[in-house]
Motif scaffolding. Structure first.
Motif, short mmCIF file in Angstrom:
data_model
loop_
_atom_site.label_atom_id
_atom_site.label_comp_id
_atom_site.label_asym_id
_atom_site.label_seq_id
_atom_site.Cartn_x
_atom_site.Cartn_y
_atom_site.Cartn_z
N ARG A 271 0.80 -1.23 0.00
CA ARG A 271 0.00 0.00 0.00
C ARG A 271 0.83 1.27 0.00
O ARG A 271 0.35 2.34 0.35
N ALA A 272 2.10 1.18 -0.40
CA ALA A 272 2.93 2.39 -0.40
C ALA A 272 4.15 2.20 -1.28
O ALA A 272 4.66 1.09 -1.45
N SER A 273 4.59 3.30 -1.83
CA SER A 273 5.85 3.36 -2.56
C SER A 273 6.71 4.38 -1.84
O SER A 273 6.34 5.55 -1.74
N ILE A 274 7.85 3.94 -1.30
CA ILE A 274 8.66 4.76 -0.40
C ILE A 274 9.86 5.34 -1.15
O ILE A 274 10.65 4.60 -1.75
N LYS B 298 8.39 -1.47 9.63
CA LYS B 298 8.52 -2.49 8.59
C LYS B 298 9.24 -1.94 7.37
O LYS B 298 10.04 -2.65 6.74
N ASP B 299 8.97 -0.68 7.01
CA ASP B 299 9.68 -0.05 5.89
C ASP B 299 11.18 0.01 6.18
O ASP B 299 12.01 -0.30 5.32
N ALA B 300 11.51 0.43 7.41
CA ALA B 300 12.92 0.53 7.80
C ALA B 300 13.59 -0.83 7.77
O ALA B 300 14.75 -0.96 7.34
N LEU B 301 12.88 -1.85 8.22
CA LEU B 301 13.45 -3.20 8.23
C LEU B 301 13.71 -3.69 6.81
O LEU B 301 14.77 -4.27 6.52
N SER C 42 6.50 10.13 -1.07
CA SER C 42 6.05 8.77 -0.76
C SER C 42 4.56 8.78 -0.51
O SER C 42 4.02 9.74 0.05
N ASP C 43 3.89 7.70 -0.87
CA ASP C 43 2.47 7.63 -0.57
C ASP C 43 2.25 6.74 0.65
O ASP C 43 3.20 6.31 1.30
N GLY C 44 1.01 6.48 0.96
CA GLY C 44 0.71 5.70 2.15
C GLY C 44 0.47 6.58 3.36
O GLY C 44 0.61 7.81 3.32
N VAL C 45 0.11 5.95 4.46
CA VAL C 45 -0.21 6.63 5.71
C VAL C 45 0.81 6.25 6.76
O VAL C 45 1.05 5.05 7.00
N ALA D 105 4.01 0.49 10.32
CA ALA D 105 4.36 0.59 8.90
C ALA D 105 5.76 1.14 8.72
O ALA D 105 6.55 0.62 7.91
N ILE D 106 6.10 2.19 9.45
CA ILE D 106 7.43 2.79 9.30
C ILE D 106 8.51 1.81 9.75
O ILE D 106 9.57 1.70 9.12
#
Length: 280
Positions: A60-63, A127-130, A116-119, A124-125
């Motif tokens: 649900r996001a592109s970072i 998991k993105d960092a991981l 970046s999109d998403g909430v 979530a942050i």
């Protein structure tokens, strides 16, 4: 990390219940913790012409991720997590200074910022960092994520510590730098507002760095301004005291504000830490 929620915090306590009937608590919390800028700038627009921009695809996001190359042969690589104000572009001058010292910088934006999109949310942050940590070699030349030094700035300190808490001890990076760390969001709310504990207890994104500080089993440098007007100095000292690794150092930057710790009298210590623990 500034926690300003004028609509809520400056109303009498008796008005909170009525306000919460009108505004979902999650929306209030999001504005309090993540006043991020969604403005998109390319690296070249902010003076980083050799920087490569990537899009890390997530659920649900592109970072947006920036990979800033060192000038000359890289002496170390930082995985940089910025604060909750502004966006990646606002850190361009910092990235330039790190680049000039011979350091690669891999910097992740947060959901809802920097294009970046998403909430944004704590799970979530984290998991993105991981994902970025585990796949760092896709974005910067390196042999293993364990070569990285984590750099967290304000909210980014909580991201860095939360990431560390997800990693087995033998897969953690070579060091961590924490600039103006805070103990938790509830502690911050109590420090800067008169909001009731009942309301604070309902905050879902708690970023409880103090309870996760046992993950700091790596060399750690904490930098905190003695005149920090946002994050109390005592919080930085609490995180430092809780870090279990013996090789740790605390720099209280005399009379420095929340964003004023990068000074000529502190930079040599920062460069020394990075080169000592981040050498490939």
């Amino acid at each position: 990390m500034k926690i300003l929620l004028t609509l809520l915090f400056f109303l009498p306590m008796t008005a909170h219940a009525g306000l919460l009937d009108l505004l979902p608590l999650k929306m209030i919390e999001r504005k309090m913790i993540y006043p991020l800028s969604a403005d998109y700038n390319t690296p070249a627009q902010v003076g980083l012409p050799n920087t490569r921009e990537y899009k890390m695809e997530r659920a649900r996001a592109s970072i947006i991720v920036w990979s800033v190359p060192a000038k000359g042969k890289a002496r170390a690589t930082l995985l940089y997590f910025h604060g909750n104000g502004g966006n990646l572009a606002m850190r361009a001058q910092r990235f330039q200074l790190l680049q000039a010292q011979g350091f690669n910088v891999l910097a992740m934006s947060y959901r809802g910022s920097s294009g970046s999109d998403g909430v944004p949310s704590e799970p979530a942050i984290t998991k993105d960092a991981l994902q970025l940590y585990q796949n760092a070699a896709n974005y910067v030349t390196m042999n293993s994520p364990q070569e990285l030094i984590l750099y967290g700035e304000s909210l980014g300190t909580a991201v860095a510590i939360s990431l560390l808490a997800q990693l087995p001890k033998d897969q953690r990076p070579s060091g961590a730098i924490l600039e103006a760390p805070f103990t938790s969001i509830p502690d911050m709310a109590r420090a800067v507002t008169d909001v009731s504990d009942n309301l604070i207890s309902r905050i879902s994104d708690r970023w409880d760095s103090l309870s996760r500080s046992d993950a700091l089993t790596i060399p750690t440098l904490v930098i905190h301004g003695s005149a920090d007007e946002i994050t109390p100095l005592r919080m930085g000292r609490a995180i430092f005291s809780a870090a279990p690794h013996n090789d740790k150092n605390f720099i209280a930057v005399k009379a420095a504000s929340h964003s004023g710790t990068w000074r000529s009298d502190t930079m040599p210590n920062l460069w020394r830490f990075i080169t000592t623990y981040g050498a490939p």
